[in-house]
Design a protein around this motif. Structure first.
Motif, PDB file in Angstrom:
ATOM      1  N   ASN A   3       0.826  -1.211   0.000  1.00 48.80           N
ATOM      2  CA  ASN A   3       0.000   0.000   0.000  1.00 48.80           C
ATOM      3  C   ASN A   3       0.858   1.258   0.000  1.00 48.80           C
ATOM      4  OD1 ASN A   3      -2.436  -1.350  -0.082  1.00 48.80           O
ATOM      5  ND2 ASN A   3      -2.600  -1.453   2.138  1.00 48.80           N
ATOM      6  N   LEU A   4       1.962   1.224   0.669  1.00 47.97           N
ATOM      7  CA  LEU A   4       2.864   2.378   0.689  1.00 47.97           C
ATOM      8  C   LEU A   4       3.483   2.584  -0.697  1.00 47.97           C
ATOM      9  CD1 LEU A   4       4.172   4.553   2.431  1.00 47.97           C
ATOM     10  CD2 LEU A   4       5.949   2.926   3.019  1.00 47.97           C
ATOM     11  N   ARG A   5       3.883   1.501  -1.320  1.00 48.59           N
ATOM     12  CA  ARG A   5       4.471   1.577  -2.660  1.00 48.59           C
ATOM     13  C   ARG A   5       3.475   2.144  -3.672  1.00 48.59           C
ATOM     14  NH1 ARG A   5       4.961  -4.002  -5.219  1.00 48.59           N
ATOM     15  NH2 ARG A   5       2.763  -3.532  -5.374  1.00 48.59           N
ATOM     16  N   ASP A   6       2.204   1.744  -3.553  1.00 51.00           N
ATOM     17  CA  ASP A   6       1.180   2.122  -4.528  1.00 51.00           C
ATOM     18  C   ASP A   6       0.362   3.344  -4.100  1.00 51.00           C
ATOM     19  OD1 ASP A   6       2.034  -0.131  -5.879  1.00 51.00           O
ATOM     20  OD2 ASP A   6       0.399  -1.398  -5.137  1.00 51.00           O
ATOM     21  N   ARG A   7       0.794   4.050  -3.083  1.00 44.40           N
ATOM     22  CA  ARG A   7       0.012   5.141  -2.494  1.00 44.40           C
ATOM     23  C   ARG A   7      -0.388   6.209  -3.499  1.00 44.40           C
ATOM     24  NH1 ARG A   7      -0.129   9.657   0.470  1.00 44.40           N
ATOM     25  NH2 ARG A   7       1.950  10.446   0.667  1.00 44.40           N
ATOM     26  N   THR A   8       0.521   6.658  -4.321  1.00 42.21           N
ATOM     27  CA  THR A   8       0.220   7.729  -5.277  1.00 42.21           C
ATOM     28  C   THR A   8      -0.859   7.294  -6.268  1.00 42.21           C
ATOM     29  OG1 THR A   8       2.502   8.491  -5.080  1.00 42.21           O
ATOM     30  CG2 THR A   8       1.245   9.309  -6.949  1.00 42.21           C
ATOM     31  N   GLY A   9      -0.690   6.112  -6.829  1.00 43.83           N
ATOM     32  CA  GLY A   9      -1.689   5.594  -7.776  1.00 43.83           C
ATOM     33  C   GLY A   9      -3.027   5.326  -7.114  1.00 43.83           C
ATOM     34  N   ASP A  10      -3.000   4.800  -5.892  1.00 40.45           N
ATOM     35  CA  ASP A  10      -4.238   4.533  -5.157  1.00 40.45           C
ATOM     36  C   ASP A  10      -4.991   5.828  -4.864  1.00 40.45           C
ATOM     37  OD1 ASP A  10      -3.656   1.859  -5.206  1.00 40.45           O
ATOM     38  OD2 ASP A  10      -3.037   1.735  -3.104  1.00 40.45           O
ATOM     39  N   CYS A  11      -4.251   6.872  -4.550  1.00 37.82           N
ATOM     40  CA  CYS A  11      -4.856   8.172  -4.269  1.00 37.82           C
ATOM     41  C   CYS A  11      -5.569   8.705  -5.518  1.00 37.82           C
ATOM     42  CB  CYS A  11      -3.797   9.147  -3.789  1.00 37.82           C
ATOM     43  SG  CYS A  11      -4.455  10.693  -3.148  1.00 37.82           S
ATOM     44  N   LYS A  12      -4.913   8.613  -6.662  1.00 31.28           N
ATOM     45  CA  LYS A  12      -5.497   9.070  -7.925  1.00 31.28           C
ATOM     46  C   LYS A  12      -6.721   8.244  -8.312  1.00 31.28           C
ATOM     47  CE  LYS A  12      -1.213  10.890  -9.830  1.00 31.28           C
ATOM     48  NZ  LYS A  12      -0.152  10.697 -10.827  1.00 31.28           N
ATOM     49  N   ALA A  13      -6.689   6.935  -7.977  1.00 36.88           N
ATOM     50  CA  ALA A  13      -7.794   6.041  -8.314  1.00 36.88           C
ATOM     51  C   ALA A  13      -8.940   6.117  -7.309  1.00 36.88           C
ATOM     52  CB  ALA A  13      -7.275   4.607  -8.397  1.00 36.88           C
ATOM     53  N   GLY A  14      -8.752   6.869  -6.239  1.00 35.46           N
ATOM     54  CA  GLY A  14      -9.803   7.006  -5.235  1.00 35.46           C
ATOM     55  C   GLY A  14      -9.855   5.877  -4.222  1.00 35.46           C
ATOM     56  N   LYS A  16      -9.071   4.020  -0.800  1.00 34.28           N
ATOM     57  CA  LYS A  16      -8.923   4.566   0.555  1.00 34.28           C
ATOM     58  C   LYS A  16      -8.131   3.611   1.452  1.00 34.28           C
ATOM     59  CE  LYS A  16     -11.380   8.193  -0.266  1.00 34.28           C
ATOM     60  NZ  LYS A  16     -10.737   9.463  -0.417  1.00 34.28           N
ATOM     61  N   THR A  17      -6.931   3.248   1.034  1.00 33.14           N
ATOM     62  CA  THR A  17      -6.082   2.412   1.885  1.00 33.14           C
ATOM     63  C   THR A  17      -5.617   3.242   3.078  1.00 33.14           C
ATOM     64  OG1 THR A  17      -4.046   3.011   0.739  1.00 33.14           O
ATOM     65  CG2 THR A  17      -5.272   1.124  -0.142  1.00 33.14           C
ATOM     66  N   LEU A  18      -5.114   2.583   4.094  1.00 39.30           N
ATOM     67  CA  LEU A  18      -4.619   3.316   5.269  1.00 39.30           C
ATOM     68  C   LEU A  18      -3.470   4.244   4.898  1.00 39.30           C
ATOM     69  CD1 LEU A  18      -4.754   0.562   8.027  1.00 39.30           C
ATOM     70  CD2 LEU A  18      -6.309   2.481   7.695  1.00 39.30           C
ATOM     71  N   ALA A  19      -2.639   3.817   3.955  1.00 38.18           N
ATOM     72  CA  ALA A  19      -1.522   4.665   3.517  1.00 38.18           C
ATOM     73  C   ALA A  19      -2.029   5.923   2.825  1.00 38.18           C
ATOM     74  CB  ALA A  19      -0.601   3.881   2.591  1.00 38.18           C
ATOM     75  N   VAL A  20      -3.137   5.824   2.111  1.00 32.87           N
ATOM     76  CA  VAL A  20      -3.731   7.000   1.456  1.00 32.87           C
ATOM     77  C   VAL A  20      -4.403   7.887   2.496  1.00 32.87           C
ATOM     78  CG1 VAL A  20      -5.546   7.766  -0.137  1.00 32.87           C
ATOM     79  CG2 VAL A  20      -4.023   5.878  -0.783  1.00 32.87           C
ATOM     80  N   ARG A  21      -5.174   7.288   3.382  1.00 37.34           N
ATOM     81  CA  ARG A  21      -5.926   8.066   4.381  1.00 37.34           C
ATOM     82  C   ARG A  21      -5.025   8.787   5.377  1.00 37.34           C
ATOM     83  NH1 ARG A  21     -11.654   5.940   5.693  1.00 37.34           N
ATOM     84  NH2 ARG A  21     -12.107   4.737   3.833  1.00 37.34           N
ATOM     85  N   PHE A  22      -3.992   8.094   5.863  1.00 40.08           N
ATOM     86  CA  PHE A  22      -3.200   8.643   6.962  1.00 40.08           C
ATOM     87  C   PHE A  22      -1.779   9.044   6.585  1.00 40.08           C
ATOM     88  CE2 PHE A  22      -6.359   5.798   8.994  1.00 40.08           C
ATOM     89  CZ  PHE A  22      -7.106   6.774   9.623  1.00 40.08           C
ATOM     90  N   GLY A  23      -1.346   8.737   5.377  1.00 38.90           N
ATOM     91  CA  GLY A  23      -0.055   9.197   4.897  1.00 38.90           C
ATOM     92  C   GLY A  23       1.093   8.215   5.053  1.00 38.90           C
ATOM     93  N   GLU A  24       2.232   8.649   4.500  1.00 40.27           N
ATOM     94  CA  GLU A  24       3.439   7.821   4.478  1.00 40.27           C
ATOM     95  C   GLU A  24       3.972   7.507   5.866  1.00 40.27           C
ATOM     96  OE1 GLU A  24       6.861   8.991   2.116  1.00 40.27           O
ATOM     97  OE2 GLU A  24       5.539   9.140   0.374  1.00 40.27           O
ATOM     98  N   ARG A  25       4.043   8.524   6.713  1.00 44.36           N
ATOM     99  CA  ARG A  25       4.591   8.305   8.061  1.00 44.36           C
ATOM    100  C   ARG A  25       3.786   7.262   8.820  1.00 44.36           C
ATOM    101  NH1 ARG A  25       5.977  13.858  11.061  1.00 44.36           N
ATOM    102  NH2 ARG A  25       7.588  12.684  12.129  1.00 44.36           N
TER     103      ARG A  25
END
Length: 110
Positions: A3-14, A16-25
């Motif tokens: 999820n961390l690796r794919d965060r940017t693409g997941d964000c663009k695709a809408g 809502k993984t935990l990495a997208v919701r709460f960020g990299e840290r």
């Protein structure tokens, strides 16, 4: 790690993984908790007679867990993240095998 690796693409695709919701840290901290918590929980076995090896033997895998956490914390490359994804799987296998060996041989094989 996935999820961390794919965060940017997941964000663009809408997504809502935990990495997208709460960020990299948060995602790195979550990874650290999930990789390191078993070592602390394993210490709860210390009071059980005959499982001394089961408590300490898995700590042989701790450097691999620390390597994965540190590597993911400083890596932003998707290709490099794949390496740490594979290493985290290897860590899980090594930890589990060491724990089982400790339970089998540390308890007298019963």
């Amino acid at each position: 790690i996935n999820n961390l690796r794919d965060r940017t693409g997941d964000c663009k695709a809408g997504k809502k993984t935990l990495a997208v919701r709460f960020g990299e840290r948060f995602a790195v901290a979550e990874l650290a908790v999930f990789l390191l918590l078993p070592y602390f929980l394993n210490l709860l076995w210390m009071g059980v007679p005959g499982v001394r090896w089961a408590v300490w033997l898995p700590f042989v895998a701790l450097p691999l867990a620390l390597c994965v956490v540190a590597g993911v914390a400083r890596t932003r490359s998707g290709v490099r993240m794949n390496l740490y994804l594979a290493l985290s799987s290897l860590h899980l296998l090594v930890f589990a095998l060491l724990w089982m060996a400790g339970m089998k041989f540390g308890s007298g094989g019963t």
